[in-house]
Design an enzyme around this catalytic site. Structure first.
Site, PDB file in Angstrom:
ATOM      1  CG  HIS A   1      -6.559   4.566  -0.925  1.00 31.99           C
ATOM      2  ND1 HIS A   1      -5.281   4.444  -0.475  1.00 31.99           N
ATOM      3  CD2 HIS A   1      -6.636   3.817  -2.051  1.00 31.99           C
ATOM      4  CE1 HIS A   1      -4.594   3.659  -1.304  1.00 31.99           C
ATOM      5  NE2 HIS A   1      -5.400   3.273  -2.269  1.00 31.99           N
TER       6      HIS A   1
ATOM      7  CG  ASP B   1      -1.968   1.014   1.269  1.00 27.12           C
ATOM      8  OD1 ASP B   1      -2.374   1.469   0.186  1.00 27.12           O
ATOM      9  OD2 ASP B   1      -2.422   1.381   2.381  1.00 27.12           O
ATOM     10  CG  HIS B   2      -0.417   4.901   0.331  1.00 23.25           C
ATOM     11  ND1 HIS B   2      -0.820   5.844  -0.565  1.00 23.25           N
ATOM     12  CD2 HIS B   2      -1.503   4.594   1.080  1.00 23.25           C
ATOM     13  CE1 HIS B   2      -2.100   6.120  -0.369  1.00 23.25           C
ATOM     14  NE2 HIS B   2      -2.538   5.362   0.613  1.00 23.25           N
TER      15      HIS B   2
ATOM     16  N   GLY C   1      -7.395   8.585   7.668  1.00 27.19           N
ATOM     17  CA  GLY C   1      -7.399   8.938   9.078  1.00 27.19           C
ATOM     18  C   GLY C   1      -8.764   8.956   9.720  1.00 27.19           C
TER      19      GLY C   1
HETATM   20 ZN   LIG Z   1      -4.470   5.136   1.243  1.00 21.78          ZN
END
Ligand SMILES: [Zn+2]
Length: 321
Positions: free
Chosen positions: A210, A81-82, A180
């Site tokens: 996401h 991821d990322h 977040g």
């Molecule tokens: Zn993400």
């Protein structure tokens, strides 16, 4: 059984979604695999560069390999991821992943295309798939921190050109979710008209969301009652919006924040209620159980419960040919 996300997305498009869950610890790996086996749900276990720094890439891969033996009916893919190029190439060379994300979404369009294309070429040679991203999500996750004013929605007019130019296998879009625990402080929610336009231009191509955590208000209250100080305005994606997005071609829903909040709630309550205890295995055990319960609900919400069986059977037929 390890399966390419490609097989997942072919199976789920428009019908249900695959939970892609970030793991950092042994307890989370247990909770996730255990829930998926019980629910008979396909899933993606994903690792960020920060997770790889924290636990070590080799430790995480070893834990996932072990979980596959402990929970033999789990049907899953491992995804980076990322990542940037360095993480992606390392993941490709390790042969421990079926999928990588190259996140060049903060660059201009042309640079994003070039960087994504480079990773796609390497990944496809290794029989792996690539998730790319267009548009910029607001919020904080791991070492990513984007202020609201620097975020921007994915431009539907760019998606087809991007996918054709890069040959990526799935596309993460910015349509109102954010990273977040403070997703909708501005109060908008998923922009379905943008999502619809993206879907129309991509014609059956898998879309990734996401920042898919729900950020349950009850959880926030429990954390704060047990000594936490999460400020007002913590908010996530309403479950009904996540379900609605599936019809628009969203195949993969990323979940991280909810599992962190769960960790904070279990541990804060445990130590508040039993201030005389100090053994990590006691709250750890409770966290695994709560995590499993949480994931069972998530699989149910995404419509993934029971879907692993057919993938397992089809895959065996393909592999025996
Ligand atoms: Zn993400």
């Amino acid at each position: 059984m390890v399966v390419s996300p490609k097989i997942f997305f072919n199976d789920c498009y428009g019908k249900y979604a695959i939970a892609a869950v970030n793991v950092f610890t042994m307890e989370q790996v247990h909770g996730l695999f255990s829930a998926a086996q019980r629910a008979n749900a396909p899933f993606i276990v994903q690792l960020t560069p920060v997770a790889r720094n924290y636990a070590h890439a080799k430790m995480l891969s070893a834990m996932i390999d072990a979980a596959a033996k402990i929970y033999p009916k789990a049907v899953y893919a491992v995804h980076l991821d990322h990542g940037n190029e360095e993480h992606a190439f390392d993941a490709i060379n390790s042969k421990k992943y079926q999928s990588v994300m190259i996140d060049a979404s903060h660059d201009d369009f042309e640079t994003n295309v070039v960087r994504t294309r480079t990773v796609v070429e390497k990944a496809h040679q290794a029989n792996m798939v690539v998730e790319a991203e267009l548009g910029v999500l607001a919020g904080v996750e791991d070492d990513i921190d984007i202020a609201e004013e620097h975020s921007c929605y994915t431009q539907p007019s760019e998606v087809a050109v991007f996918v054709n130019a890069t040959k990526c296998d799935s596309l993460a879009v910015a349509v109102g979710t954010s990273h977040g625990a403070y997703k909708f402080s501005g109060g908008q929610g998923i922009q379905f008209h943008i999502l619809k336009e993206i879907q129309d231009r991509l014609n059956g191509f898998p879309i990734v969301l996401h920042g898919g955590s729900a950020v349950n208000v009850e959880e926030i209250e429990r954390i704060n009652q047990a000594g936490g100080k999460l400020t007002e305005g913590a908010a996530g994606v309403p479950p009904e919006e996540v379900v609605e997005s599936i019809k628009y071609g969203v195949c993969k829903i990323n979940i991280a924040t909810d599992t962190r909040l769960l960790w904070a709630r279990v541990h804060r309550e445990f130590f508040k209620q039993t201030p005389d205890l100090f053994d990590p295995i006691l709250p750890g055990k409770e966290y695994m159980q709560e995590y499993e319960k949480f994931m069972l609900q998530k699989f149910e919400l995404l419509g993934a419960t029971g879907k692993a069986e057919r993938i397992r059977t089809n895959n065996k037929i393909v592999m025996s040919r």
